[in-house]
Design a protein around this motif. Structure first.
Motif, mmCIF file in Angstrom:
data_model
loop_
_atom_site.group_PDB
_atom_site.id
_atom_site.type_symbol
_atom_site.label_atom_id
_atom_site.label_comp_id
_atom_site.label_asym_id
_atom_site.label_seq_id
_atom_site.Cartn_x
_atom_site.Cartn_y
_atom_site.Cartn_z
ATOM 1 N N VAL A 36 0.837 -1.193 0.000
ATOM 2 C CA VAL A 36 0.000 0.000 0.000
ATOM 3 C C VAL A 36 0.874 1.246 0.000
ATOM 4 C CG1 VAL A 36 -1.886 -1.172 1.177
ATOM 5 C CG2 VAL A 36 -0.165 0.030 2.531
ATOM 6 N N SER A 37 0.381 2.310 -0.660
ATOM 7 C CA SER A 37 1.094 3.582 -0.669
ATOM 8 C C SER A 37 0.758 4.415 0.556
ATOM 9 C CB SER A 37 0.731 4.372 -1.931
ATOM 10 O OG SER A 37 -0.649 4.738 -1.899
ATOM 11 N N ASP A 38 -0.284 4.006 1.264
ATOM 12 C CA ASP A 38 -0.772 4.740 2.435
ATOM 13 C C ASP A 38 -1.284 3.704 3.426
ATOM 14 O OD1 ASP A 38 -2.759 6.125 4.177
ATOM 15 O OD2 ASP A 38 -2.271 7.848 2.923
ATOM 16 N N THR A 39 -0.868 3.818 4.688
ATOM 17 C CA THR A 39 -1.241 2.805 5.678
ATOM 18 C C THR A 39 -2.756 2.726 5.894
ATOM 19 O OG1 THR A 39 -0.813 4.402 7.446
ATOM 20 C CG2 THR A 39 0.957 2.847 6.902
ATOM 21 N N SER A 40 -3.494 3.784 5.515
ATOM 22 C CA SER A 40 -4.953 3.722 5.643
ATOM 23 C C SER A 40 -5.558 2.665 4.721
ATOM 24 C CB SER A 40 -5.568 5.092 5.331
ATOM 25 O OG SER A 40 -5.422 5.417 3.958
ATOM 26 N N LEU A 41 -4.772 2.203 3.746
ATOM 27 C CA LEU A 41 -5.248 1.173 2.818
ATOM 28 C C LEU A 41 -4.969 -0.245 3.317
ATOM 29 C CD1 LEU A 41 -4.093 2.729 -0.587
ATOM 30 C CD2 LEU A 41 -6.353 2.879 0.489
ATOM 31 N N THR A 42 -4.229 -0.364 4.412
ATOM 32 C CA THR A 42 -3.876 -1.703 4.917
ATOM 33 C C THR A 42 -5.100 -2.565 5.212
ATOM 34 O OG1 THR A 42 -1.808 -0.858 5.839
ATOM 35 C CG2 THR A 42 -2.600 -2.962 6.696
ATOM 36 N N PRO A 43 -6.187 -2.035 5.847
ATOM 37 C CA PRO A 43 -7.361 -2.887 6.062
ATOM 38 C C PRO A 43 -7.968 -3.422 4.760
ATOM 39 C CG PRO A 43 -7.489 -0.903 7.417
ATOM 40 C CD PRO A 43 -6.345 -0.707 6.487
ATOM 41 N N LEU A 44 -7.865 -2.666 3.673
ATOM 42 C CA LEU A 44 -8.382 -3.136 2.389
ATOM 43 C C LEU A 44 -7.518 -4.271 1.855
ATOM 44 C CD1 LEU A 44 -9.600 -0.233 2.778
ATOM 45 C CD2 LEU A 44 -9.601 -0.065 0.295
ATOM 46 N N ALA A 45 -6.210 -4.143 2.024
ATOM 47 C CA ALA A 45 -5.298 -5.210 1.594
ATOM 48 C C ALA A 45 -5.545 -6.488 2.383
ATOM 49 C CB ALA A 45 -3.850 -4.749 1.758
ATOM 50 N N LYS A 68 0.087 -3.444 -6.113
ATOM 51 C CA LYS A 68 0.250 -2.148 -5.462
ATOM 52 C C LYS A 68 -1.094 -1.419 -5.400
ATOM 53 C CE LYS A 68 4.867 -1.701 -7.555
ATOM 54 N NZ LYS A 68 5.710 -1.895 -6.366
ATOM 55 N N LEU A 69 -1.415 -0.888 -4.217
ATOM 56 C CA LEU A 69 -2.605 -0.065 -4.020
ATOM 57 C C LEU A 69 -2.143 1.370 -3.829
ATOM 58 C CD1 LEU A 69 -4.598 -2.316 -1.495
ATOM 59 C CD2 LEU A 69 -4.462 -2.492 -3.986
#
Length: 582
Positions: free
Chosen positions: A47-56, A83-84
């Motif tokens: 992820v490019s942003d840790t806020s996307l970790t739950p989506l991953a 990559k997100l």
């Protein structure tokens, strides 16, 4: 000229191939590339942003369930093969770009919803392949939703399904990129939401359902803790949950619990309304709205507002109500109804929430910027026109074709229809473009579409699935896909290819490609009442063209249904008056 023709032919053949990529709803643009990406256990997602970790992590879990592969999640995207990326380019909410190249997969969006929907499209592509290590064809998908409101309503007053079934429903909504869950929690048959200030609403009003009115039955309802859990579960899937507390009609269950607020009874509709002449009624309902708003962060409250006419005659027979009408100069009970509804909507807006209501509310002067009207009466197109004229936002949910309790095929016998018209998956797929005028389709006040599942004749999970699938896929296309890229033949191919996913999940669906595959799931077997023509009474053997469906006794229902046993017990199948909507 020959070159131009060849180029056009190649472009068209590439378009057809892209159209057959098994993603529902159909993306806006698909361009095929060259080469393939190897998807295996060595794949990682970054992820490019840790806020996307739950989506991953969500994607990681879904891949493990669907394919058996376990992929790694990294909090950076530098060394990851998937990559997100959150971009700074403005996009429609939910829009995304998915690029599958031989060496990497990249999902780009300006918002987390877009990243999520890109992952859903990738998940659908992967689920279309065999389990284990697979190869994915290179392509680039650029996609965005047609409407921001892509809704599904579940009625749990008539029959209650419980937390796990609701979660499963939310999973499939997410899979088809639906994003609004309208939860019909109160009505005549049951009150299903805990209100701590008024515990009898669930302890008394939550007893029984449409087919079991036994006073000895255990109450069925959601605690506030249950609701918070479901709301959180939905939010993780970018689904907003909107509660409906119906008023001033459809109030029978509430009035069983607190009869002092009843607006009286008429034949067939006992205690159907709240009492508009008591100031205490408004405080009581305001308390309920406040407590409900606190557990639903959507900042939207659906107040119903429909079919008050069914029980409003009781107001005319009440002396205190008559005195109130005279004192306030109301010419008729319609004016009183509008007064009542306006007061309750003022409570909603005072809490910072939007007002949602069925299309009867168009007659009430509500604040245009804070109101969403649900147009459900397709036989009253004037209600839609008036809503647009008054600058209300509108969700399209007409009975035809978006009531999923209606029959979906001529071979089915249990359920409703509108003058012999069925709500087939093809009708839903082609909505709204074949039903609305061009100027209405172009209106930016129409925010989306919604299908409604009323559950008078749906008592079991098996029948709920049968009525929802495959029509949920048609709903997905109606809400998401731009009309210029729709291709119904390609949709049917994708639908058929995806049946295996429903089989794997244990979904008992209607198969429009093989009617015998899954016999109709019936909870309430109909009795066919044949009107005998005069000439038949004299010995001429002609079949009557008209039949009517009514509920039968327990004994009759069991005898008539061999393919499915209802999960609910102790049902009484006495005939009940049919309402226009519910």
């Amino acid at each position: 000229m020959k070159f131009k023709f060849l180029a056009a032919l190649l472009l068209f053949s590439g378009y057809l191939k892209a159209q057959n990529l098994n993603i529902i709803p159909q993306p806006r643009s698909v361009v095929n590339g060259t080469g393939t990406f190897s998807f295996n256990s060595r794949v990682s997602i970054g992820v490019s942003d840790t806020s996307l970790t739950p989506l991953a992590i969500y994607f990681q879990k879904e891949i493990a369930k669907a394919n058996g592969l376990v992929i790694n999640v990294n909090n950076t995207d530098t060394a990851s093969s998937i990559k997100l990326i959150l971009s700074n380019t403005p996009q429609t909410t939910g829009a995304y770009i998915l690029k599958i190249a031989p060496d990497r997969i990249i999902i780009t969006a300006s918002n987390k919803e877009g990243i999520f929907y890109g992952l859903i499209s990738l998940l659908q592509i992967i689920k279309d392949q065999p389990q284990g290590d697979i190869t994915l064809a290179s392509n680039e998908i650029a996609d965005a939703p047609r409407y921001q409101w892509r809704g599904l309503m579940l009625d749990e007053s008539r029959h209650f399904f419980g937390k796990q079934k609701v979660k499963q429903l939310l999973d499939w909504m997410a899979y088809y990129k639906l994003n609004k869950f309208h939860w019909h929690l109160t009505d005549v048959q049951g009150w299903r939401i805990e209100i701590k200030k008024y515990p009898r609403l669930t302890l008394v009003g939550g007893v029984g359902d449409y087919s079991d009115t036994s006073a000895e039955a255990a109450p069925k309802y959601y605690t506030q803790s249950d609701i918070k859990e479901i709301v959180s579960y939905a939010a993780q899937r970018f689904i907003t949950v909107i509660p409906e507390i119906d008023m001033p009609g459809h109030a029978t269950a509430a009035n069983r619990a607190y009869p002092e607020y009843s607006g009286g009874s008429v034949a067939g509709y006992p205690n159907f309304t709240f009492n508009p002449a008591k100031e205490e009624t408004y405080k009581y309902l305001a308390d309920i709205i406040k407590e409900t708003t606190a557990i639903f962060p959507s900042k939207m409250m659906h107040l119903g507002g429909d079919e008050v006419v069914l029980g409003v005659k009781a107001w005319s027979l009440d002396t205190a109500i008559a005195h109130m009408m005279q004192a306030k100069g109301f010419a008729d009970v319609g004016a009183l109804e509008r007064y009542f509804f306006k007061r309750m909507t003022d409570t909603v807006t005072s809490l910072g929430s939007k007002i949602l209501a069925w299309d009867e509310a168009v007659q009430t002067d509500l604040p245009a910027g804070k109101t969403i009207i649900f147009w459900w009466r397709q036989n009253l197109p004037g209600q839609l026109s008036l809503a647009l004229q008054k600058n209300y936002q509108v969700v399209l949910c007409p009975r035809l074709p978006l009531y999923l309790d209606f029959l979906q095929d001529a071979s089915h016998v249990s359920g409703r229809n509108w003058k012999g018209v069925f709500n087939r998956v093809t009708d839903i797929y082609n909505f709204p473009d074949r039903q609305l005028a061009t100027d209405q389709l172009a209106s930016n006040q129409i925010v989306g579409v919604q299908a409604n599942i009323w559950t008078e004749k749906i008592a079991s999970e098996k029948r709920l699935d049968f009525m929802l699938f495959p029509r949920i896929a048609g709903l997905a296309e109606a809400g998401w896909t731009a009309p210029e890229v729709k291709n119904e033949a390609a949709f049917n191919q994708k639908l058929q290819a995806g049946l295996k996913n429903w089989d794997a999940a244990g979904i008992y669906y209607f198969n429009p490609f093989d009617l015998a595959a899954h016999p109709e799931a019936i909870d309430f077997a109909p009795v066919i009442i044949k009107k005998i023509p005069v000439n038949e009474r004299h010995g001429h053997h002609h079949r009557s063209k008209k039949t009517s469906h009514t509920h039968v006794s327990k004994k009759g229902r069991k005898a008539a249904s061999k393919t499915h046993k209802p999960s609910s017990k102790g049902k009484s199948s006495k005939s009940k008056p049919h309402k226009k909507r519910k």
